[in-house]
Design an enzyme around this catalytic site. Structure first.
Site, PDB file in Angstrom:
ATOM      1  N   GLU B  60       4.399  -0.649  -7.168  1.00  0.00           N
ATOM      2  CA  GLU B  60       3.461   0.044  -8.041  1.00  0.00           C
ATOM      3  C   GLU B  60       3.252  -0.826  -9.540  1.00  0.00           C
ATOM      4  O   GLU B  60       2.535  -0.408  -9.850  1.00  0.00           O
ATOM      5  CB  GLU B  60       3.016   1.427  -8.195  1.00  0.00           C
ATOM      6  CG  GLU B  60       2.078   0.947  -6.284  1.00  0.00           C
ATOM      7  CD  GLU B  60       3.326   1.190  -5.175  1.00  0.00           C
ATOM      8  OE1 GLU B  60       4.394   1.510  -5.866  1.00  0.00           O
ATOM      9  OE2 GLU B  60       2.992   1.282  -4.314  1.00  0.00           O
ATOM     10  N   HIS B 129       1.078  12.281   0.623  1.00  0.00           N
ATOM     11  CA  HIS B 129      -0.300  11.375   0.411  1.00  0.00           C
ATOM     12  C   HIS B 129      -1.067  12.705   0.544  1.00  0.00           C
ATOM     13  O   HIS B 129      -2.952  11.598   0.128  1.00  0.00           O
ATOM     14  CB  HIS B 129      -0.195  10.666   1.517  1.00  0.00           C
ATOM     15  CG  HIS B 129       0.639   9.545   1.523  1.00  0.00           C
ATOM     16  ND1 HIS B 129       2.080   9.873   2.242  1.00  0.00           N
ATOM     17  CD2 HIS B 129       0.628   8.231   2.431  1.00  0.00           C
ATOM     18  CE1 HIS B 129       3.183   8.673   2.362  1.00  0.00           C
ATOM     19  NE2 HIS B 129       2.474   8.313   2.158  1.00  0.00           N
TER      20      HIS B 129
END
Lengths: 331, 325
Positions: B60, B129
């Site tokens: 990322e 998450h």
């Protein structure tokens, strides 16, 4: 392609003039910093001049360059007027970034100069993105991505090598190995000091070049640029160089001896090496050298004068350039 | 009226913008051959090809930096994060490169990029998450932050985000992807920075964004049975914040409840309430209240997870509190 640089006296004289401009400019910056005219962090390029001078001469005006916070020389060599760079250093409205960036954040989009980035290694994926855009738009351009050997330990550099190679981006990764990441000598921070090999796991061809020899830099760069422009994918070059001054103006340089610096200055100085070469080959005489010296000093003095007499940015500039307006202007 | 899921709306917005402008591309993990980890990019590879719909390695920091650089060089990337939790890896590039470079360069370097993906809690995926990052991004000058709720929001705001010349953070919600909404004019491009009144009411203003708009509407339904009429405002855009619409509503209702999925501390509710206290203090008949996530990392166990996230019954309770009923 033009003649090999060793056979092109005009190019060599031009290299000399430009390296001297960078040296004198940075010396002046150091002085002005000492006088309190320049604030904040300030990283000088003295000693490393051959790298950016030799490389920039190997690319075209429509190619792109991105680098770290040690960016004054890269900006100068790209052709940004010295006065606009110096005015940026003194934080004036006539600075190349309107006084909002300072020493570490010079930009000039008209000259393909993408800055000027302060977070170690961050310019590497950004530069790959510029190369990505060049390829996406099917232009035959290349991007030079400069970073220090300190940045060469950053994780994002390897994430970028992977993508650049996978997508065959027209990028040249230039590791300016000046031997010290701030105060940490390369052997104390690198498992494996041959940085030219650092792209190999990703299939990126790398070469090691004497970054104190502007002719060697330029010759290696011409070859790499031609290959990258031809679509061979990204390449890497390790420029072995040396910075004479501290990491920044606030660095007392306790991590190396004066003797070490003195030896490099005496034996490898990029400007002295080229001067000797030009004189020995009869390319240039004393009078011409003196004329260059005079010109460069005048340019730097004028830049310094402009930077001290230009007004600070208007206070209304505080809130501009945060966002681009929908109508295209920035506000 | 056509019925459409948020997922379809997002997909159509991207496809329409990619047809309209060949500088627009989609880049991220599993966006191409996999068709999107949440199937948001279904069919885009087929229509636009691998040059414009680009699968990345799981890096990322690197690919967001690359996409931001490409935006600076004139492209209009849509950068998908599989979830915004993973955007933390790329935080330096988002803040220091995308948000600040226009200013640092004296207005020279633009960065027209959309950074999008699901944000906030999904279902039973635990703390790493499940986080609402709205206040993280909204804190930074130089970014626009959008959090759509309905399919109309998703489509109209994503199209606007792609056309915007600035970096835009586009916070979607995984649970809303499969929810269907009636959509009106299919070609609408919504204004960034404008909130929507989803239900009118005279007694209290309830402000939410993203999935908490659903919670606010559920609560309004329950309250209506008790004779309390709640006005529900969907922020749509977090930054720039449409404080005028909120104050205008409070001028009529005199009461405010803010519902957010993030933690209360230094959250979006804190910002909304500060702005209301500054600009609408005289309208208030009660101290504003907040409903937000419990101040803990999100737990996995079903009962604990339910207890940690904002619920309609908490909104109902908060409304009663500010209405003194």
């Amino acid at each position: 392609m033009s003649a090999a640089p060793a056979d092109d006296p005009a190019l060599l004289v031009d290299f000399y003039r430009t390296m001297l401009l960078v040296r004198r400019f940075e010396e002046k910056v150091g002085q002005m910093y000492g006088m309190g005219l320049i604030g904040g962090f300030c990283h000088l390029y003295i000693g490393q001049e051959a790298v950016v001078v030799g490389m920039d001469a190997a690319i075209r005006a429509d190619d792109a360059v991105i680098t770290s916070y040690r960016c004054h020389a890269h900006a100068l060599v790209r052709g940004i007027p010295p006065a606009a760079i110096m005015a940026e250093l003194t934080g004036r409205g006539t600075g190349v970034s309107k006084g909002k960036g300072g020493s570490m954040h010079m930009f000039d989009m008209e000259r393909g100069f993408y800055g000027g980035h302060g977070i170690v290694g961050a310019q590497v994926p950004l530069g790959a993105g510029i190369a990505f855009a060049q390829k996406y738009q099917k232009r035959d351009n290349v991007t030079l991505i400069f970073f220090g050997e300190g940045a060469a330990n950053q994780g994002q550099v390897y994430e970028t090598f992977n993508m650049a190679s996978l997508w065959k981006l027209p990028a040249i990764f230039v590791i300016e190995n000046n031997q010290y990441a701030m105060g940490t000598a390369i052997r104390r921070a690198k498992a494996g000091t041959e940085l030219c090999h650092r792209g190999e796991a990703f299939g990126i061809h790398g070469v090691q070049v004497d970054g104190m020899d502007v002719v060697a830099v330029h010759e290696a760069s011409r070859d790499l640029v031609a290959r990258v422009r031809d679509g061979e994918g990204p390449m890497l070059v390790e420029m072995q160089t040396y910075r004479y001054r501290g990491h920044s103006m606030s660095d007392p340089v306790k991590y190396r001896t004066r003797d070490e610096v003195q030896k490099v200055r005496e034996r490898q100085d990029p400007i002295e090496q080229l001067r000797a070469r030009l004189v020995e080959s009869g390319t240039i005489d004393d009078a011409a050298l003196k004329a260059i010296d005079r010109d460069v000093k005048k340019t730097v003095a004028e830049a310094a004068e402009h930077a001290q007499t230009s007004p600070e940015p208007d206070i209304s500039e505080l809130m501009t350039d945060v966002m681009v307006d929908a109508d295209g202007g920035s506000a | 009226m056509v019925e459409m899921t948020v997922r379809q709306a997002l997909r159509d917005a991207m496809a329409e913008e990619m047809r309209r402008d060949d500088r627009v591309l989609l880049i991220g993990e599993e966006v191409a051959e996999y068709q999107g980890a949440y199937k948001v990019s279904q069919g885009l590879l087929e229509e636009f090809g691998a040059d414009r719909v680009i699968d990345t390695p799981i890096t990322e920091h690197g690919f967001a930096g690359l996409a931001i650089g490409a935006a600076m060089a004139g492209l209009r990337p849509i950068n998908e994060f599989m979830t915004f939790n993973f955007a933390m890896q790329a935080m330096d590039q988002i803040i220091n490169s995308a948000a600040k470079t226009l200013y640092m360069s004296g207005g020279q370097v633009r960065c027209p990029i959309v950074l999008r993906g699901p944000n906030g809690a999904a279902a039973r995926v635990a703390a790493q998450h499940s986080q609402d990052y709205a206040s993280w991004f909204a804190h930074v000058p130089g970014l626009k932050v959008i959090a759509p709720w309905s399919a109309t929001d998703a489509k109209g705001l994503l199209k606007a985000a792609v056309r915007d010349p600035n970096p835009v953070i586009f916070l979607e919600n995984e649970i809303l992807y499969g929810v269907s909404f009636d959509v009106g004019d299919e070609d609408v491009v919504l204004d960034i920075g404008k909130a929507a009144i989803e239900r009118t009411g005279r007694d209290v203003t309830v402000v939410g964004y993203s999935i908490t708009v659903s919670r606010a509407l559920e609560a309004a339904g329950i309250l209506a049975e008790e004779g309390v009429e709640a006005e529900v405002i969907n922020l749509r855009t977090i930054r720039p914040l449409d404080i005028a619409t909120i104050i205008d509503s409070i001028a009529r209702t005199n009461r405010l409840v803010m519902v957010e999925e993030g933690w209360a501390f230094a959250g979006i509710g804190a910002e909304v309430i500060a702005a209301v206290c500054h600009g609408g203090f005289d309208h208030l008949d009660a101290p504003p209240a907040r409903v937000s996530a419990a101040d803990v990392p999100l737990p996995y166990a079903a009962n604990l997870e339910e207890a940690a996230l904002p619920r309609a019954d908490q909104v109902v309770r908060a409304v009663r509190e500010v209405c003194y009923v």
